[in-house]
Design a protein around this motif. Sequence first.
Motif, short mmCIF file in Angstrom:
data_model
loop_
_atom_site.label_atom_id
_atom_site.label_comp_id
_atom_site.label_asym_id
_atom_site.label_seq_id
_atom_site.Cartn_x
_atom_site.Cartn_y
_atom_site.Cartn_z
N ARG A 128 54.70 95.00 47.41
CA ARG A 128 54.60 93.63 48.08
C ARG A 128 54.98 92.59 47.37
O ARG A 128 55.43 91.73 47.60
CB ARG A 128 53.40 93.68 48.68
CG ARG A 128 53.06 94.69 50.08
CD ARG A 128 51.56 94.76 50.25
NE ARG A 128 50.82 93.76 50.78
CZ ARG A 128 50.66 93.30 51.97
NH1 ARG A 128 51.05 93.93 52.98
NH2 ARG A 128 50.07 92.00 52.30
N TRP A 129 54.29 92.53 45.97
CA TRP A 129 54.61 91.47 45.22
C TRP A 129 56.14 91.24 44.83
O TRP A 129 56.49 90.08 44.71
CB TRP A 129 53.82 91.60 43.86
CG TRP A 129 52.24 91.50 44.10
CD1 TRP A 129 51.52 91.30 45.13
CD2 TRP A 129 51.28 92.04 43.27
NE1 TRP A 129 50.26 91.15 44.93
CE2 TRP A 129 50.11 91.72 43.79
CE3 TRP A 129 51.24 92.55 41.79
CZ2 TRP A 129 48.83 91.99 43.04
CZ3 TRP A 129 49.98 92.74 41.22
CH2 TRP A 129 49.00 92.55 41.69
N PHE A 130 56.69 92.47 44.65
CA PHE A 130 58.30 92.43 44.37
C PHE A 130 58.88 91.62 45.47
O PHE A 130 59.87 90.82 45.10
CB PHE A 130 58.61 93.75 44.09
CG PHE A 130 60.05 93.75 43.52
CD1 PHE A 130 60.55 93.68 42.23
CD2 PHE A 130 61.06 93.95 44.33
CE1 PHE A 130 61.80 93.58 41.82
CE2 PHE A 130 62.31 94.01 44.30
CZ PHE A 130 62.70 93.75 42.70
N GLU A 131 58.66 92.21 46.70
CA GLU A 131 59.35 91.54 47.72
C GLU A 131 59.03 90.14 48.09
O GLU A 131 59.81 89.27 48.47
CB GLU A 131 59.06 92.70 48.96
CG GLU A 131 59.48 94.00 48.98
CD GLU A 131 58.81 94.84 50.12
OE1 GLU A 131 59.39 95.98 50.32
OE2 GLU A 131 57.93 94.39 50.53
N ALA A 132 57.69 89.75 47.68
CA ALA A 132 57.57 88.42 47.94
C ALA A 132 58.19 87.43 46.89
O ALA A 132 58.71 86.49 47.32
CB ALA A 132 55.81 88.18 47.84
N ARG A 133 58.20 88.08 45.77
CA ARG A 133 59.08 87.20 44.63
C ARG A 133 60.50 87.06 44.96
O ARG A 133 61.10 86.02 44.81
CB ARG A 133 58.80 87.95 43.25
CG ARG A 133 57.30 88.04 42.58
CD ARG A 133 57.03 86.52 42.23
NE ARG A 133 57.71 86.23 40.82
CZ ARG A 133 57.29 85.05 40.19
NH1 ARG A 133 56.46 84.43 40.87
NH2 ARG A 133 58.07 84.87 39.29
N ARG A 134 60.98 88.35 45.44
CA ARG A 134 62.43 88.14 45.98
C ARG A 134 62.71 87.16 47.04
O ARG A 134 63.42 86.55 46.96
CB ARG A 134 62.64 89.69 46.33
CG ARG A 134 64.37 89.86 46.71
CD ARG A 134 64.47 91.08 47.54
NE ARG A 134 63.81 91.02 48.49
CZ ARG A 134 63.23 92.16 49.46
NH1 ARG A 134 63.45 93.50 48.79
NH2 ARG A 134 62.56 92.08 50.42
#
Length: 370
Positions: free
Chosen positions: A357-363
Amino acid sequence: MKVLKGVAFIVLVFFSSLLGTVFLLFPFIPLAWIQPKTWRKIADRLVGFWLTFPCALIEWVFGVKFRVTGDLIERNEPAILIMNHRTRLDWLFSWNALYKMDPWLLTSEKISLKAPLKMIPGAGWAMSSGSYIFLDRNFEKDKPILERIVKYYAESGNNYQILLFAEGTDKGERATQLSHAFADKNGLPRYEYLLHPRTTGFRFLLDMMKKENYIKNVYDLTIAYSGTIVDTEKKLLGGDFPDKVHLDVKKYKLDEIPEGDGCEKWLTDLWSTKEKRLKKFYEEEERLEASGDRFEWPETTSGIGYSVAFSFWVIATLFWIGAIYSLLWVKIYVACAVIFYVGSLRFYNGAEFVFLRWFEARRDNVDKAK
């Protein structure tokens, strides 16, 4: 004596994984939000370093031999590894084989596992931090998980080899009966040493990785055992280990695998050939003929990797236990780490989904900024 060694193995593996997750992985978790690609590299290497420890125990303490043959698995290329699933612990013994080929494979291999395994304190948390793929063995539920994970792997900038057990589960008594029933219903032969593969999941994963331009090869791994077949954790606890583990690897380039429905038939035919190989192994010579480039790695593992891993994890585990016992602030720190991992399971279905989720949010934030 054998039972004591088995108990010692379980205790060492449990506490080293638990405390390693708390003291080595947990401090870097903020990077999963700040620098997610850096987090991925650090977590992969720390998890791979821990995997070397049970490998050392299996060879040094229990004297298990490994005969590894066939093609070299390229760690710098994304791939699918498909392997027969004779026991619930095939993945454990496969680590030693990968280490012989190339120790760095322990940092780039990702295993598809049954979802309940992520709940194991320590080992389950470490594998979640390593973003292993935990599946419910229900295709409709697992599809979105595979889609997100493969996309995450591709966008992380790392090349991973995904180990898929195409049979879906290990060859236990109930699974064997279900496989026989499936064979009878569909006019297929009954297998003695395999289960009939689940072709839908393999095809979906292959197509998904092609869509992301994130696959170079498919490797067929055949695993077999001389001596005791350790099919349950209870046998491990009793100190039972195989005399020798045989693993042979055959590399297939993408253009060797048919598109569409032909891919499923390819896998079915591959399993038919694998059944014949294993029948010959168990009933005649206990030897797998080397495939592909026909490499054969030495049975004796050389280098200092096992020595370093064994020394570090034993000393560090004892040190961490002592620190927890004697220092209040360490107790508080450990409590915080445990709350994070347990909370991740409770509210997000595992730490791997928190990082995802954190990775997708940053992306998404980067995409919006563009």
